[in-house]
Design an enzyme around this catalytic site. Structure first.
Site, PDB file in Angstrom:
ATOM      1  N   TYR A 124      43.904  46.831 -47.438  1.00 29.32           N
ATOM      2  CA  TYR A 124      42.738  46.681 -46.575  1.00 29.32           C
ATOM      3  C   TYR A 124      41.695  47.764 -46.857  1.00 29.32           C
ATOM      4  O   TYR A 124      42.016  48.952 -46.930  1.00 29.32           O
ATOM      5  CB  TYR A 124      43.167  46.748 -45.102  1.00 29.32           C
ATOM      6  CG  TYR A 124      42.033  46.503 -44.127  1.00 29.32           C
ATOM      7  CD1 TYR A 124      41.555  45.216 -43.917  1.00 29.32           C
ATOM      8  CD2 TYR A 124      41.441  47.551 -43.447  1.00 29.32           C
ATOM      9  CE1 TYR A 124      40.520  44.977 -43.027  1.00 29.32           C
ATOM     10  CE2 TYR A 124      40.404  47.329 -42.562  1.00 29.32           C
ATOM     11  CZ  TYR A 124      39.936  46.039 -42.355  1.00 29.32           C
ATOM     12  OH  TYR A 124      38.899  45.815 -41.494  1.00 29.32           O
ATOM     13  N   HIS A 163      26.882  47.338 -41.093  1.00 28.89           N
ATOM     14  CA  HIS A 163      27.251  48.013 -39.850  1.00 28.89           C
ATOM     15  C   HIS A 163      26.139  48.896 -39.279  1.00 28.89           C
ATOM     16  O   HIS A 163      26.291  49.451 -38.189  1.00 28.89           O
ATOM     17  CB  HIS A 163      28.521  48.844 -40.061  1.00 28.89           C
ATOM     18  CG  HIS A 163      29.736  48.010 -40.294  1.00 28.89           C
ATOM     19  ND1 HIS A 163      30.168  47.647 -41.557  1.00 28.89           N
ATOM     20  CD2 HIS A 163      30.609  47.420 -39.427  1.00 28.89           C
ATOM     21  CE1 HIS A 163      31.260  46.910 -41.453  1.00 28.89           C
ATOM     22  NE2 HIS A 163      31.548  46.758 -40.175  1.00 28.89           N
ATOM     23  N   ASN A 185      34.577  54.484 -40.292  1.00 28.27           N
ATOM     24  CA  ASN A 185      35.713  54.012 -39.514  1.00 28.27           C
ATOM     25  C   ASN A 185      36.375  55.166 -38.780  1.00 28.27           C
ATOM     26  O   ASN A 185      37.188  55.893 -39.333  1.00 28.27           O
ATOM     27  CB  ASN A 185      36.710  53.319 -40.447  1.00 28.27           C
ATOM     28  CG  ASN A 185      37.645  52.396 -39.693  1.00 28.27           C
ATOM     29  OD1 ASN A 185      38.814  52.677 -39.537  1.00 28.27           O
ATOM     30  ND2 ASN A 185      37.112  51.286 -39.237  1.00 28.27           N
ATOM     31  N   TYR A 207      33.003  73.173   4.575  1.00 25.33           N
ATOM     32  CA  TYR A 207      33.813  72.833   3.410  1.00 25.33           C
ATOM     33  C   TYR A 207      33.214  73.324   2.092  1.00 25.33           C
ATOM     34  O   TYR A 207      33.938  73.741   1.194  1.00 25.33           O
ATOM     35  CB  TYR A 207      34.004  71.310   3.320  1.00 25.33           C
ATOM     36  CG  TYR A 207      34.911  70.715   4.365  1.00 25.33           C
ATOM     37  CD1 TYR A 207      35.460  71.488   5.394  1.00 25.33           C
ATOM     38  CD2 TYR A 207      35.228  69.360   4.327  1.00 25.33           C
ATOM     39  CE1 TYR A 207      36.283  70.924   6.346  1.00 25.33           C
ATOM     40  CE2 TYR A 207      36.058  68.788   5.282  1.00 25.33           C
ATOM     41  CZ  TYR A 207      36.580  69.574   6.285  1.00 25.33           C
ATOM     42  OH  TYR A 207      37.405  69.006   7.222  1.00 25.33           O
ATOM     43  N   ARG A 236      34.262  77.043   2.199  1.00 26.39           N
ATOM     44  CA  ARG A 236      35.685  77.314   2.396  1.00 26.39           C
ATOM     45  C   ARG A 236      36.569  76.585   1.387  1.00 26.39           C
ATOM     46  O   ARG A 236      37.614  77.106   0.976  1.00 26.39           O
ATOM     47  CB  ARG A 236      36.073  76.902   3.820  1.00 26.39           C
ATOM     48  CG  ARG A 236      37.520  77.069   4.157  1.00 26.39           C
ATOM     49  CD  ARG A 236      37.838  76.943   5.642  1.00 26.39           C
ATOM     50  NE  ARG A 236      37.009  76.033   6.380  1.00 26.39           N
ATOM     51  CZ  ARG A 236      37.444  74.962   7.058  1.00 26.39           C
ATOM     52  NH1 ARG A 236      38.733  74.659   7.042  1.00 26.39           N
ATOM     53  NH2 ARG A 236      36.633  74.203   7.745  1.00 26.39           N
ATOM     54  N   PHE A 240      41.386  54.546 -35.301  1.00 31.17           N
ATOM     55  CA  PHE A 240      39.952  54.500 -35.044  1.00 31.17           C
ATOM     56  C   PHE A 240      39.632  54.242 -33.578  1.00 31.17           C
ATOM     57  O   PHE A 240      38.507  54.440 -33.132  1.00 31.17           O
ATOM     58  CB  PHE A 240      39.305  53.390 -35.883  1.00 31.17           C
ATOM     59  CG  PHE A 240      40.012  52.072 -35.736  1.00 31.17           C
ATOM     60  CD1 PHE A 240      39.888  51.306 -34.592  1.00 31.17           C
ATOM     61  CD2 PHE A 240      40.843  51.609 -36.743  1.00 31.17           C
ATOM     62  CE1 PHE A 240      40.558  50.110 -34.444  1.00 31.17           C
ATOM     63  CE2 PHE A 240      41.518  50.406 -36.619  1.00 31.17           C
ATOM     64  CZ  PHE A 240      41.377  49.648 -35.463  1.00 31.17           C
ATOM     65  N   GLU A 260      38.509  42.170 -32.857  1.00 32.62           N
ATOM     66  CA  GLU A 260      38.551  43.412 -32.076  1.00 32.62           C
ATOM     67  C   GLU A 260      38.558  43.013 -30.606  1.00 32.62           C
ATOM     68  O   GLU A 260      37.520  42.979 -29.933  1.00 32.62           O
ATOM     69  CB  GLU A 260      37.345  44.286 -32.427  1.00 32.62           C
ATOM     70  CG  GLU A 260      37.332  44.706 -33.890  1.00 32.62           C
ATOM     71  CD  GLU A 260      36.074  45.471 -34.294  1.00 32.62           C
ATOM     72  OE1 GLU A 260      35.222  45.721 -33.413  1.00 32.62           O
ATOM     73  OE2 GLU A 260      35.947  45.813 -35.481  1.00 32.62           O
TER      74      GLU A 260
END
Length: 543
Positions: free
Chosen positions: A60, A90, A205, A304, A307, A356, A443
């Site tokens: 791959y 991309h 990637n 608060y 404290r 990834f 994906e």
């Protein structure tokens, strides 16, 4: 200073030193450790010698397409074109570009991932990435478009295209935006650079954009924590609060380490204070309705936001420790796919996995966002009390100096800080629980880590300003009542903090000034760490 990359020992502050200029405007240089270079070169030599032919098994991203084209062989003759087309395909980011420090951190962190020697890029690619970083060649990288799996593909593709001198890419060099090829040539490099097999995949990637945002935001958050403790002490002394809530016995009864650490810090900063005493409270402040000579009612316990400071700051301390561990591990990890491993027989094997995926970064940044948003929220509540005499036990309304009506005071500063708190509340909504499948369901679960990192960084920046605002307003409050309280000194750490603040922001006694300037000066004080340095010089290191 030179930061050497070996893929195993990079620290968060190393990233900051390379990503951001020091006080003199210089950046730390980054360099591939010699042993890392040797490992990368040896691995790549085996790949080129053994795998780069058309009869090799399908591996791959080496000799296949990506995504749903994973079973389609790419011929060696088409390899150079395939690498280029992968980057083009991309580079789909949109929106405004990332700030320079994020871009620099991305370049450094991608190179360090390669230094771990699991990705298999050519060593020339790694060295070009670092040479451009050291030369101040900064790719223009849009902020939006990544879902954090399969890594930060879109932003990293924009980085890759610029580093490789693509015609369409742009860079900032010496303050000028220009085409990448022009910038590269101006810096003395050859704009032409051919990617080899898997180089494109190795570059794009991995969730490195998410990681860059996380490293910088985490560093900034660490700096804020001590400032928040100091700011609270100044506010407490301005309102003449109680110290009993920070007693070690109290925190031993609920032994969370972060809570106890904050309580110890507060007591050390406040050590020697006479301002938090009943005698000091008996002084009638300017907007207190009590008649002179009338003793103040016993305080017993505070609200608060005063404290419960250890119980709110403490969880932020512990959250940050968790985030630092996750970010530190991710910075020294291989986040590519596939990964290359020594097979123990003189060769290497390629194994596909999912490193990834940015879920670690996404959840860590959501955690940081929530913790820091609450730290800002409690700081703003203390700040709000300072301007209201009914809640501050008589401090001048709006911390006003000068003629009432003609001058207005700090009320609108509080409004601006409350706007940041409300913005933080929206941004703190977790993004790591969101996932939209992509690429025809190849994906089918994504991390959304880049958005988580972007919003965490924004929250941290907002909290820096809120805490800076509290420091500024508490210093103003203490200055206004100084003539009345000179017999009741502040704690040793508080006195040092006041000196550091006044060295940059002179006491405001006439109420005639541009508040935005002072707010910016206070923010710069927090960013520089000058107040913490002054306090620690006086009392020793805070925890």
């Amino acid at each position: 200073m030179t930061v050497k990359l070996d893929g195993a020992t990079l620290g968060i502050e190393d990233v900051v030193r390379v990503a951001r200029p020091d006080a003199k405007g210089g950046f730390a240089q980054a360099q591939l450790a010699p042993e890392a270079r040797e490992r990368i070169a040896a691995t790549r030599a085996y790949i080129d010698r053994t795998w780069m032919h058309d009869d090799a098994p399908l591996m791959y991203a080496f000799n296949t397409g990506v995504g749903l084209f994973k079973d389609q062989r790419v011929l060696i003759a088409d390899m150079a074109a395939y690498q280029q087309k992968s980057v083009y395909a991309h580079a789909t980011g949109v929106g405004e570009p990332f700030a320079e420090d994020v871009t620099r951190a991305m370049m450094l962190l991608r190179a360090n991932a390669f230094a771990s020697n699991y990705s298999g890029p050519r060593v020339e690619l790694v060295e070009r990435l670092l040479a451009f970083l050291n030369a101040g060649l900064h790719p223009v990288i849009p902020q939006k478009g990544s879902v954090g799996a399969s890594g930060d593909l879109a932003p990293l593709a924009h980085m890759a295209g610029a580093v490789c001198g693509f015609e369409e890419a742009h860079m900032v060099y010496q303050g000028r935006l220009m085409p990448a090829r022009e910038a590269i040539r101006a810096a003395g490099f050859d704009p032409d650079f051919e990617l080899g097999a898997k180089d494109a995949s190795a570059l794009i990637n991995g969730s490195t954009t998410s990681l860059a945002l996380a490293a910088l935001a985490t560093s900034d958050a660490r700096r804020i924590l001590k400032h928040a403790d100091i700011a609270m002490c100044l506010s407490l002394e301005a309102m003449r609060g109680e110290l009993a809530a920070f007693d070690p016995r109290v925190h031993k009864a609920r032994p969370h380490p972060g809570q106890a650490r904050v309580a110890r810090n507060l007591l050390r900063i406040l050590d020697g204070s006479k301002r938090c005493s009943q005698d000091a409270r008996n002084i009638v402040f300017p907007d207190e309705p009590r008649q002179p000579g009338t003793p103040a009612s016993p305080r017993v316990q505070d609200v608060y936001s005063l404290r419960c400071t250890p119980q709110v700051h403490g969880p932020a301390v512990e959250a940050l420790e968790y985030v630092e561990r996750v970010v530190g591990t991710e910075m020294n990890s291989a986040t590519d796919n596939p990964l290359i491993f020594d097979d123990g027989q003189g060769g290497y094997v390629s194994i596909s996995g999912g490193h990834f995926h940015g879920q670690y970064m996404a959840q860590a940044m959501d955690f940081l966002a929530i913790a820091m948003a609450d730290l800002g929220s409690i700081s703003e509540r203390r700040l709000a009390r300072l301007i209201d005499p009914t809640m501050s036990y008589g401090l001048p309304r709006n911390l006003l100096a000068g003629k009432r009506g003609l001058n207005t005071g700090f009320a609108t500063v509080q409004c601006s800080m409350s706007a940041l708190v409300m913005e933080n509340r929206g941004l703190a909504t977790p993004g790591s629980v969101d996932s939209i499948p992509g690429k025809s369901n190849a994906e089918d679960h994504v991390s959304n880590s880049t958005w988580c990192g972007r919003k965490a960084r924004t929250i941290v920046e907002n909290v820096q300003q809120i805490v800076a605002g509290e420091l500024l307003m508490a210093a103003q409050a203490l200055t206004l009542v100084e003539p009345l309280t000179q017999d009741y000194p502040l704690g040793k750490g508080s006195r040092a903090a006041m000196e550091a603040i006044r060295a940059v922001i002179p006491p405001a006694l006439d109420g005639d000034r541009w508040y935005a300037t002072e707010m910016r000066q206070a923010l710069d004080l927090v960013r520089s760490g000058a107040v913490v340095e002054a306090v620690e010089s006086a009392i020793g290191a805070l925890e």
